[in-house]
Design a protein around this motif. Structure first.
Motif, PDB file in Angstrom:
ATOM      1  N   GLU A 169      29.009  21.315  78.710  1.00 15.37           N
ATOM      2  CA  GLU A 169      28.595  21.113  77.311  1.00 15.37           C
ATOM      3  C   GLU A 169      27.181  21.667  77.095  1.00 15.37           C
ATOM      4  O   GLU A 169      26.887  22.313  76.090  1.00 15.37           O
ATOM      5  N   TRP A 170      26.311  21.409  78.058  1.00 19.02           N
ATOM      6  CA  TRP A 170      24.928  21.921  77.998  1.00 19.02           C
ATOM      7  C   TRP A 170      24.946  23.440  77.903  1.00 19.02           C
ATOM      8  O   TRP A 170      24.281  24.040  77.038  1.00 19.02           O
ATOM      9  N   VAL A 171      25.728  24.071  78.784  1.00 19.95           N
ATOM     10  CA  VAL A 171      25.771  25.536  78.801  1.00 19.95           C
ATOM     11  C   VAL A 171      26.276  26.070  77.459  1.00 19.95           C
ATOM     12  O   VAL A 171      25.707  27.000  76.882  1.00 19.95           O
TER      13      VAL A 171
ATOM     14  N   VAL B 178      21.341  17.665  72.931  1.00 11.33           N
ATOM     15  CA  VAL B 178      21.570  17.913  74.360  1.00 11.33           C
ATOM     16  C   VAL B 178      20.258  17.787  75.129  1.00 11.33           C
ATOM     17  O   VAL B 178      20.217  17.210  76.221  1.00 11.33           O
ATOM     18  N   HIS B 179      19.168  18.273  74.558  1.00 10.54           N
ATOM     19  CA  HIS B 179      17.864  18.148  75.229  1.00 10.54           C
ATOM     20  C   HIS B 179      17.529  16.666  75.477  1.00 10.54           C
ATOM     21  O   HIS B 179      17.107  16.281  76.574  1.00 10.54           O
TER      22      HIS B 179
ATOM     23  N   ALA C 102      20.704  23.915  65.888  1.00  4.89           N
ATOM     24  CA  ALA C 102      19.425  23.232  66.127  1.00  4.89           C
ATOM     25  C   ALA C 102      19.660  21.744  66.434  1.00  4.89           C
ATOM     26  O   ALA C 102      19.075  21.188  67.369  1.00  4.89           O
ATOM     27  N   ARG C 103      20.518  21.101  65.649  1.00  4.66           N
ATOM     28  CA  ARG C 103      20.818  19.666  65.876  1.00  4.66           C
ATOM     29  C   ARG C 103      21.403  19.458  67.265  1.00  4.66           C
ATOM     30  O   ARG C 103      21.006  18.559  67.999  1.00  4.66           O
ATOM     31  N   GLU C 104      22.354  20.330  67.638  1.00  5.88           N
ATOM     32  CA  GLU C 104      23.012  20.195  68.938  1.00  5.88           C
ATOM     33  C   GLU C 104      22.023  20.425  70.083  1.00  5.88           C
ATOM     34  O   GLU C 104      22.056  19.739  71.098  1.00  5.88           O
ATOM     35  N   ALA C 105      21.149  21.425  69.917  1.00  7.86           N
ATOM     36  CA  ALA C 105      20.161  21.714  70.970  1.00  7.86           C
ATOM     37  C   ALA C 105      19.266  20.487  71.192  1.00  7.86           C
ATOM     38  O   ALA C 105      18.968  20.103  72.321  1.00  7.86           O
ATOM     39  N   ARG C 106      18.848  19.863  70.105  1.00  7.90           N
ATOM     40  CA  ARG C 106      17.985  18.679  70.231  1.00  7.90           C
ATOM     41  C   ARG C 106      18.746  17.519  70.880  1.00  7.90           C
ATOM     42  O   ARG C 106      18.225  16.833  71.756  1.00  7.90           O
TER      43      ARG C 106
ATOM     44  N   TRP D  91      17.752  27.296  77.254  1.00 12.92           N
ATOM     45  CA  TRP D  91      17.418  27.125  75.835  1.00 12.92           C
ATOM     46  C   TRP D  91      17.149  25.656  75.482  1.00 12.92           C
ATOM     47  O   TRP D  91      16.342  25.356  74.611  1.00 12.92           O
ATOM     48  N   VAL D  92      17.844  24.739  76.159  1.00 17.02           N
ATOM     49  CA  VAL D  92      17.653  23.314  75.836  1.00 17.02           C
ATOM     50  C   VAL D  92      16.690  22.625  76.805  1.00 17.02           C
ATOM     51  O   VAL D  92      16.603  21.394  76.834  1.00 17.02           O
ATOM     52  N   THR D  93      15.958  23.405  77.625  1.00 17.65           N
ATOM     53  CA  THR D  93      14.895  22.800  78.462  1.00 17.65           C
ATOM     54  C   THR D  93      13.566  23.500  78.186  1.00 17.65           C
ATOM     55  O   THR D  93      12.759  23.720  79.089  1.00 17.65           O
ATOM     56  N   ARG D  94      13.352  23.825  76.919  1.00 15.17           N
ATOM     57  CA  ARG D  94      12.076  24.451  76.553  1.00 15.17           C
ATOM     58  C   ARG D  94      10.979  23.388  76.465  1.00 15.17           C
ATOM     59  O   ARG D  94      11.246  22.201  76.316  1.00 15.17           O
TER      60      ARG D  94
END
Ligand code: ZN
Length: 457
Positions: free
Chosen positions: A103-105, A447-448, A441-445, A75-78
């Motif tokens: 944390e990524w997972v 971590v990405h 959304a903030r966290e996904a960005r 999800w965070v490597t789109r």
């Protein structure tokens, strides 16, 4: 304490054995289980059970959608390697995935499952096969607890790889486990987390990654482990023509024959993709009731070809839908896969190849069959779990399409008035209730960006 949910005044597509539909009907869920479905108004109750009543005017109720294939960690490597072939894409992304952390997972699972819930999903499988050395237990714990926090029914399909670059495989060596480590960690995951009970919120399945990245011994011993523990088996198969070539060169047979030789056909097995199959292979998986997770958007995004789902269904193969990993299918909206299933089936097999109602069946009862949960989920029937998607079809995107199933399948992704898992609301009025969407959304960005920065925040 006993609780009751009544959804009233709504169109209903039950997707039961008789495919009953109601223009206006009701559903009652008590203590997590459906106790009534039918036309007209719900019965009145004179007891003192606390009751929530939802007016479904302008809506269609369907079974909650079942996602049979995913890789949530992606999800965070789109948005990477997006113009590449499957092998180019894998080769570009494995080094990135090699930096995977707990944390990524956690961030990816919460974001990815939250997004799935917002697109109608109540049960999801997740094929996780990346366990960098030294992080196995941390990653497993983060994976399971993040999934639990979302309120969705979850199949943790514990993946593995034991053929790294030095053995001719694609993944870097530090991402693959030894045969013994992979089997021991998989067994530990089953013992610690698998709940086999009726209506289980968490099951564990055994899922070596693919014939390219896994030895024959790991496949054989995984099948033995799964059958000893009475859990299911899952892997990628026949996704691209490269795999056909690989199996012919390495094992002297096609991929399905190879899988049969290592104990991987049967009604406790499901394959993701199953795009490139000979007539004999279709016959074999049909006669053994081996299931298939059809992932039309991912297959289209990677240009790997398209599964012939009508041919599979005709042969008796249980077929469900999957969004597949978010790095190979950035949209990842499960409801969108219904339309994709119709379009791609018709592209492959002509205008009568799939109806809208058959697409809804793939996404619900078909997925339930693939996950071995036909008795529990996948249709709106008395005695099944209260997993319900209540779609709003009275907005601009749908209101003039009078057939509600056609509106849902062919129209734009419909907003949800309500999504329940075992009668518990997970989405209400288009809003996720089990997490803060803006925070996800903030966290996904964040971590990405950390991943792109080589792990430094
Ligand atoms: Zn996949």
């Amino acid at each position: 304490m006993s609780t009751r949910l009544i959804i009233d005044n709504t169109a209903i597509a039950t997707v039961d054995d008789e495919r009953k539909e109601y223009t206006t009907g009701h559903i009652v869920v008590q203590d997590g289980v459906i106790t009534a479905v039918g036309p007209g108004q719900a019965p009145t109750f004179s007891d003192d059970v606390p009751t929530e009543r939802v007016n479904g005017d302008g809506c269609l109720a369907t079974p909650g959608l079942v996602n049979t294939h995913h890789h949530l960690y992606q999800w965070v490597t789109r948005g990477m390697a997006y113009d590449h072939s499957l092998f180019q894409w894998l080769t570009a992304l494995y080094p990135v995935w090699g930096r995977l952390t707990a944390e990524w997972v956690s961030t990816a699972v919460r974001g990815g499952l939250g997004w799935l819930a917002l697109t109608g999903c109540t049960s999801s499988a997740d094929h996780h096969y990346v366990f960098p050395h030294g992080r196995t237990d941390d990653i497993t714990e983060a994976w399971i607890s993040a999934a639990r926090s979302t309120g969705l029914r979850f199949h943790a399909t514990r993946g593995s790889m034991d053929r790294g670059e030095s053995l001719g495989g694609l993944p870097p060596d530090h991402l693959v486990e030894t045969l013994d480590d992979a089997l021991a960690a998989t067994e530990r995951t089953i013992d610690r987390y698998h709940d086999p009970s009726f209506g289980s919120m968490l099951k564990v399945d055994v899922a070596p990654c693919s014939p390219f990245s896994v030895s024959s011994e790991l496949l054989e011993e995984s099948a033995e482990l799964a059958r000893r523990k009475e859990v299911r088996l899952h892997t990628h198969l026949c996704e691209s023509l490269d795999e056909e070539e690989f199996c012919q060169t390495t094992h002297g047979c096609n991929p399905v024959e190879y899988m049969e030789s290592v104990g991987w056909v049967g009604d406790d097995v499901w394959y993701a993709h199953a795009v490139h199959l000979s007539d004999e292979a279709v016959k074999l998986i049909g006669s053994t009731r081996t299931g298939v997770a059809h992932c039309p958007s991912s297959n289209a995004r990677l240009g790997t070809g398209m599964a012939d789902t009508p041919r599979l269904r005709e042969a008796g193969v249980p077929v469900g839908l999957g969004v597949d990993g978010a790095a190979s299918q950035e949209s990842n909206m499960l409801v969108e896969e219904l339309r994709q299933a119709v379009y791609t089936a018709r592209q492959v097999g002509g205008p009568t190849a799939m109806t809208c109602r058959q697409a809804l069946e793939l996404a619900t009862i078909g997925g339930a069959r693939v996950l071995g949960r036909y008795d529990e989920i996948g249709s709106l029937q008395v005695g099944k779990m209260g997993d319900i998607a209540l779609w709003r079809l009275d907005g601009l995107g749908h209101a003039d399409i009078l057939d509600p199933v056609a509106a849902l399948v062919l129209g734009p992704p419909a907003p949800l008035k309500l999504l329940t898992v075992g009668g518990d609301p997970v989405v209400a009025d288009g809003r996720l209730l089990t997490a803060d969407e803006a925070e996800l959304a903030r966290e996904a960005r964040r971590v990405h960006l950390t991943i792109m920065n080589g792990g430094r925040s």
